[in-house]
Design an enzyme around this catalytic site. Structure first.
Site, PDB file in Angstrom:
ATOM      1  N   TYR A 340     -39.184  70.583  65.257  1.00 43.78           N
ATOM      2  CA  TYR A 340     -38.089  69.914  64.536  1.00 43.78           C
ATOM      3  C   TYR A 340     -38.578  68.576  64.011  1.00 43.78           C
ATOM      4  O   TYR A 340     -39.161  67.777  64.753  1.00 43.78           O
ATOM      5  CB  TYR A 340     -36.904  69.728  65.482  1.00 43.78           C
ATOM      6  CG  TYR A 340     -35.692  69.026  64.879  1.00 43.78           C
ATOM      7  CD1 TYR A 340     -35.363  69.181  63.544  1.00 43.78           C
ATOM      8  CD2 TYR A 340     -34.869  68.233  65.660  1.00 43.78           C
ATOM      9  CE1 TYR A 340     -34.258  68.563  62.994  1.00 43.78           C
ATOM     10  CE2 TYR A 340     -33.749  67.611  65.129  1.00 43.78           C
ATOM     11  CZ  TYR A 340     -33.450  67.772  63.797  1.00 43.78           C
ATOM     12  OH  TYR A 340     -32.353  67.150  63.254  1.00 43.78           O
ATOM     13  N   CYS A 341     -38.332  68.319  62.713  1.00 42.88           N
ATOM     14  CA  CYS A 341     -38.660  67.026  62.088  1.00 42.88           C
ATOM     15  C   CYS A 341     -40.159  66.753  62.257  1.00 42.88           C
ATOM     16  O   CYS A 341     -40.984  67.601  61.947  1.00 42.88           O
ATOM     17  CB  CYS A 341     -37.776  65.936  62.685  1.00 42.88           C
ATOM     18  SG  CYS A 341     -37.886  64.326  61.873  1.00 42.88           S
ATOM     19  N   LEU A 342     -40.538  65.581  62.756  1.00 41.82           N
ATOM     20  CA  LEU A 342     -41.956  65.267  62.939  1.00 41.82           C
ATOM     21  C   LEU A 342     -42.598  66.205  63.954  1.00 41.82           C
ATOM     22  O   LEU A 342     -43.807  66.459  63.890  1.00 41.82           O
ATOM     23  CB  LEU A 342     -42.125  63.821  63.420  1.00 41.82           C
ATOM     24  CG  LEU A 342     -41.610  62.714  62.507  1.00 41.82           C
ATOM     25  CD1 LEU A 342     -41.998  61.358  63.061  1.00 41.82           C
ATOM     26  CD2 LEU A 342     -42.137  62.876  61.103  1.00 41.82           C
TER      27      LEU A 342
END
Length: 609
Positions: A340-342
């Site tokens: 998720y995300c980074l």
């Protein structure tokens, strides 16, 4: 002695700082380089001054924004046709504004200018009555003019155009009529009704916030939002811990589970429990209830003493350490990896490295609101160029990390209309307290970023885009996303200003594997937390077989009709189709392999402020 105190002591003594105090310069291929030689006293003095300025400006480089204004002004001065166009625009807006102020005006002539979808400053019905309507429309007319004045201009750097527009909006937001009690009909109405009590309560809120800002106090969660009780409360056990992460294994809720476990890699910029909020919207609980064995990484909140943690540390002692632990607990089974995300970016790097090294332990890869290419990385690019990154590096060199408020201010400035001014009016002028929500409590539970790792991330990925340019090396050898053969499930959200959906979509451009792409309604967090039963939700889905030709994002939405509801069941079915069948739930941890149960979830790292 703290890192900051050590820096100052070395400076006064006239000695060089230890090489580890400064972020190492990344190599042309992205590989970690040996530590820099000791810096000269004069350069340390310069960096200390820049770091002090950076703390005042919140890490924003004044030079970068002055350069943007200069570039815009010089190009505008050489464009008489554009100047004439803007003069005509001003005249048109003035005529529309005059017409909207006339009594009895109806329809489009009454409100020729409308606020953005995310701008809620003018929601109160009083803004549609004179004279408030005139003030609102006047403000929006000026905003419209500046939006066009700072639009693209031949020869002008696109980033400079975007920055001038951003700065113009910031200045206009400061003088919006909604910010002034005598111009805002909602404040006037509330003051009359409460006899001025709203100002007293607002003053109390302001004093509380000032104290919290000055002391950097971290408030405990409000009643009903306790970690491990109300939030992050899915039953589980910490089965592995090192200085970077805790690995949590969740207890099964079904008699049998899928043979392949799931590993979730959240971003290190946030606490992991965004994916395990309340029981009704917990992605972790949903997956467990679908019959999966779920593991999740809980990252440590780093201190100044961990300033030298690198991207490679987060890959090797983070993602790969978790993969090794899961392989010991659930032997001879491949893993569904989710980022998720980074965390998704880091998972993509880890997956490409595993593919290069013929490590076939991944059954699938899911990337949620995660970018692998940063050319179109959205409004965060407003804060990133060489000047900006160097400014941040000097601040992190002094502190040892990028602190929580410094990141929060950046994200809030992107949506200042709603995240700063609407909240300030509600809290300080209307006297309304913030109502606690699960995502609001999580949003205030921010983390720090290690100086070295964040510098490498900003330079190697955001600034130089090495991952998709074929210049990102792991352990001295370049990796390529095209090496990943495991099937992918890629999720983007429609209104994401951190990872814009067209940027996330480009994962298809740099991979050749079987890939399913989902575009869901919502923003960076809200679109991912789209549990079944969430009202007014929809998603679009497409599938690209392995080896198929690339098709760009333009027109993709028109070609794929929205499907009502949550995308979670679609994802769950996709995971099930790529699993080998059910079996007995695995034991908790693997004590015989050095992985004994350590403590109940959510562990201890989640509580580190």
């Amino acid at each position: 002695m703290t890192r900051r105190a050590q820096n100052k002591a070395d400076l006064l003594a006239g000695t060089a700082l230890a090489a580890a105090a400064a972020p190492p310069a990344p190599s042309p291929t992205g590989a970690t380089q040996p530590a820099e030689p000791a810096r000269h006293l004069h350069e340390n003095m310069d960096r200390s001054v820049r770091a002090a300025v950076a703390r005042v400006t919140g890490g924003v480089s004044p030079h970068a924004f002055m350069e943007a204004w200069s570039d815009w002004a010089l190009h505008m001065s050489r464009a008489p046709g554009r100047q004439l166009e803007m003069a005509e625009r001003a005249q048109e807006n003035a005529l529309k504004l005059l017409a909207s102020c006339l009594p009895g005006t109806e329809g489009a002539a009454r409100t020729p200018f409308a606020p953005k979808d995310f701008d809620h400053r003018f929601d109160h019905p009083g803004w549609e009555q004179l004279p408030f309507r005139s003030w609102k429309q006047g403000f929006l007319a000026v905003q419209d003019w500046w939006d066009h004045a700072t639009d693209r201009l031949r020869g002008l750097e696109e980033q400079d155009a975007n920055r001038t527009r951003f700065m113009a909006r910031q200045a206009l937001d400061l003088v919006s009529p909604s910010n002034f009690p005598w111009l805002n009909p909602e404040i006037i109405e509330t003051t009359v009704r409460q006899g001025g009590r709203n100002f007293l309560e607002g003053a109390e809120h302001l004093s509380q916030d000032l104290v919290k800002t000055l002391t950097q106090r971290h408030d405990p969660p409000p009643a009903g939002y306790r970690l491990g009780k109300d939030l992050a409360c899915t039953p589980g056990t910490v089965v592995y811990r090192n200085d970077i992460l805790e690995l949590i294994q969740y207890a099964p809720t079904t008699a049998k589970v899928q043979a392949e476990p799931i590993l979730i890699v959240p971003a290190w910029i946030m606490k992991y429990y965004i994916l395990d909020l309340s029981p009704q919207n917990s992605m972790v609980k949903y997956l467990v209830d679908q019959g999966f064995t779920v593991f999740i990484i809980s990252w440590v909140n780093p201190t100044a003493e961990q300033a030298d943690l690198s991207l490679e540390d987060y890959r090797k002692r983070g993602v790969m350490a978790a993969v090794d632990a899961i392989s010991a607990i659930v032997p001879d089974q491949r893993i569904h990896a989710v980022g998720y995300c980074l965390g998704g970016t880091m998972l993509a790097i880890a997956a490409a490295t595993m593919a290069r090294d013929c490590d076939e332990r991944l059954a699938s890869v899911t990337l949620m609101a995660a970018q692998v290419d940063f050319v179109e990385a959205g409004e965060l690019l407003l804060f990133l160029d060489e000047s900006q990154v160097a400014f941040l590096e000097d601040m992190m060199w002094d502190q040892g990390y990028l602190d929580r408020p410094q990141m929060a201010r950046t994200f809030a400035a992107i949506r200042a209309e709603d995240l700063i001014y609407t909240r300030a009016v509600r809290r300080y002028l209307l006297g309304q307290d913030d109502l606690p929500t699960d995502i609001g409590v999580w949003n205030g539970d921010t983390t720090r970023m290690p100086a070295r790792m964040h510098s490498q991330y900003l330079r190697g990925l955001f600034l130089e885009n090495r991952l998709t340019a074929g210049r990102f090396a792991v352990e001295g050898r370049v990796i390529a996303l095209k090496d990943i053969s495991a099937p992918m499930f890629v999720v983007a959200t429609e209104t994401d200003h951190i990872a814009p959906w067209k940027s996330v979509y480009k994962t298809q451009l740099f991979t050749d594997n079987d890939l399913t792409f989902v575009l869901t309604k919502g923003g960076h967090n809200g679109g991912i937390l789209s549990e079944p039963g969430h009202p007014r939700r929809h998603y679009r889905l497409s599938h690209r077989p392995a080896g198929a030709h690339y098709s760009g994002p333009d027109g993709w939405q028109e070609r794929h009709r929205p499907r009502p509801g949550s995308w979670w069941p679609e994802w769950s079915a996709w995971l099930l189709a790529r699993s080998s069948g059910e079996g007995i739930p695995p034991a908790v941890g693997a004590p015989d392999k050095g992985l004994p149960p350590l403590e109940p979830a959510p562990g201890s790292y989640i509580h580190l402020a």
